[in-house]
Write a protein that holds these residues in place. Structure first.
Motif, PDB file in Angstrom:
ATOM      1  N   LYS A  16       0.819  -1.222   0.000  1.00 29.15           N
ATOM      2  CA  LYS A  16       0.000   0.000   0.000  1.00 29.15           C
ATOM      3  C   LYS A  16       0.854   1.273   0.000  1.00 29.15           C
ATOM      4  N   LEU A  17       2.126   1.147  -0.387  1.00 27.96           N
ATOM      5  CA  LEU A  17       3.089   2.251  -0.375  1.00 27.96           C
ATOM      6  C   LEU A  17       3.190   2.864   1.023  1.00 27.96           C
ATOM      7  N   ASP A  18       3.177   1.997   2.022  1.00 28.15           N
ATOM      8  CA  ASP A  18       3.264   2.406   3.417  1.00 28.15           C
ATOM      9  C   ASP A  18       4.447   1.659   4.045  1.00 28.15           C
ATOM     10  N   PRO A  19       5.390   2.353   4.674  1.00 24.47           N
ATOM     11  CA  PRO A  19       6.566   1.651   5.210  1.00 24.47           C
ATOM     12  C   PRO A  19       6.233   0.585   6.240  1.00 24.47           C
ATOM     13  N   ASN A  20       5.195   0.813   7.045  1.00 22.65           N
ATOM     14  CA  ASN A  20       4.817  -0.190   8.043  1.00 22.65           C
ATOM     15  C   ASN A  20       4.209  -1.423   7.383  1.00 22.65           C
ATOM     16  N   GLU A  21       3.376  -1.197   6.374  1.00 20.41           N
ATOM     17  CA  GLU A  21       2.791  -2.327   5.648  1.00 20.41           C
ATOM     18  C   GLU A  21       3.866  -3.111   4.904  1.00 20.41           C
ATOM     19  N   GLU A  22       4.825  -2.384   4.321  1.00 20.42           N
ATOM     20  CA  GLU A  22       5.901  -3.071   3.602  1.00 20.42           C
ATOM     21  C   GLU A  22       6.735  -3.918   4.567  1.00 20.42           C
TER      22      GLU A  22
END
Length: 361
Positions: free
Chosen positions: A46-52
């Motif tokens: 989702k282009l989110d560092p935490n999700e990545e």
């Protein structure tokens, strides 16, 4: 596992998942690996560092064998793969951690190849006072630094103009670039933003060369740009998707459209495809039962080059990484193109961009 970005309004690349699924379908149709069918897991960052980071942790927690052809913008979880001994194969090479971590094996030039190639392309177009327009993500800023280094090799300084990801209007930055007397613009922004940036530059009166990553000049963006597209320059680290006279490219395009007829055909999907090409070739060389350790050992022992259809020869033994700061880039590649009569056409072959930049640091 393959990591992609789908649920983000500013940037979405469903073609990554299509490329991964088409490649895995082909592997399984050919009998799988050692007679076992390959299971593909997709994870949306989702282009989110935490999700990545959660995607990387999931790969470790689920005991997966490899992460292949992934699109990472932050790299916060690569150390988790390293601790678990899970290879990261054919990532898109957008961030520094992919270019230095010992479990990472970019299949092509990644950001170093792309933006050294962009510097070479703009230099060949006569740029002596260039600007790089870069997004505010880590990957875009790394790209700007590499392009700056490329021009430094030929004794030219570069100005960087930074813009927020997803910004809707680039007129202020475009006017700044025109007022600066710029004669060459390199873009390190989302491919989705390319039409707006190019239009802003041309409407502000900029008439010089503009170079972008090839994914920014896909068919959709070229159509959206209309006459503004003519003469734009593009750079890729794998063969351009329009070069269907190359058998590997033709195979990529055909199998992508067979799986999803309306899929976007661009450099981003081609990167994932190329990463799976490397994975398949390495697996074919493995001896004994398949495992993460066996895959890692085989990757580290490639002395006889693997010929990747879209990126040339790849090996990890007997080769000195050409950019010391990025020791995981064994295969530094770039190819240039130009929009001519509404179509992106290659103007060079896949090769080392440093050979096009005279001088060294």
């Amino acid at each position: 596992m393959t990591i992609t970005v789908e649920q983000n309004a500013a940037f979405s690349v469903p073609q990554v998942a299509v490329a991964a699924r088409a490649q895995v379908d082909a592997i399984n149709a050919a009998g799988g690996i050692g007679g076992r069918q390959v299971e593909l897991r997709m994870c949306d960052s989702k282009l989110d560092p935490n999700e990545e980071a959660a995607c990387f942790r999931q790969a470790v927690d689920d005991g997966l064998d490899a992460v292949v052809g992934a699109l990472s913008f932050f790299g916060a979880g690569l150390e988790n793969l390293q601790e678990a001994g899970i290879p990261y194969v054919g990532g898109q090479g957008l961030i520094v951690s992919e270019l230095v971590n010992p479990i990472s094996f970019p299949a092509d030039g990644g950001v170093p190849g792309l933006y050294l190639g962009m510097a070479a392309t703009l230099h060949e177009a006569g740029a002596t006072k260039p600007v790089v327009l870069a997004g505010d993500t880590d990957s875009s800023q790394t790209a700007a630094a590499v392009l700056t280094d490329g021009f430094k090799r030929v004794g030219i300084s570069v100005q960087t103009v930074t813009v927020p990801l997803g910004q809707p209007d680039y007129s202020a930055q475009a006017q700044t670039i025109v007022d600066n007397g710029t004669d060459g613009v390199g873009l390190a922004v989302s491919s989705l933003a390319v039409p707006q940036v190019v239009k802003a530059l041309r409407q502000a009166g900029y008439t010089g060369p503009i170079a972008t990553q090839a994914s920014g000049l896909n068919d959709t963006n070229i159509a959206a740009l209309g006459d503004f597209a003519e003469g734009l320059l593009a750079v890729s680290t794998v063969s351009l998707p329009t070069s269907t006279d190359i058998s590997g490219v033709a195979d990529f395009v055909t199998r992508m459209r067979a799986l999803q007829a309306d899929v976007r055909i661009d450099e981003i999907g081609a990167h994932t495809w190329n990463g799976f090409d490397l994975f398949r070739a390495v697996v074919a060389r493995m001896e004994g039962d398949f495992s993460s350790k066996g895959l890692l050992d085989t990757l580290n022992g490639i002395a006889d080059p693997i010929e990747l259809p879209m990126a040339g020869g790849y090996r990890t033994v007997g080769v000195t990484p050409p950019i010391p700061d990025y020791p995981r880039v064994f295969n530094l590649t770039a190819v240039s193109g130009r929009v001519t009569e509404g179509k992106l056409v290659a103007t060079s072959v896949v090769g080392d961009p440093l050979s096009r930049l005279k001088g060294t640091r």
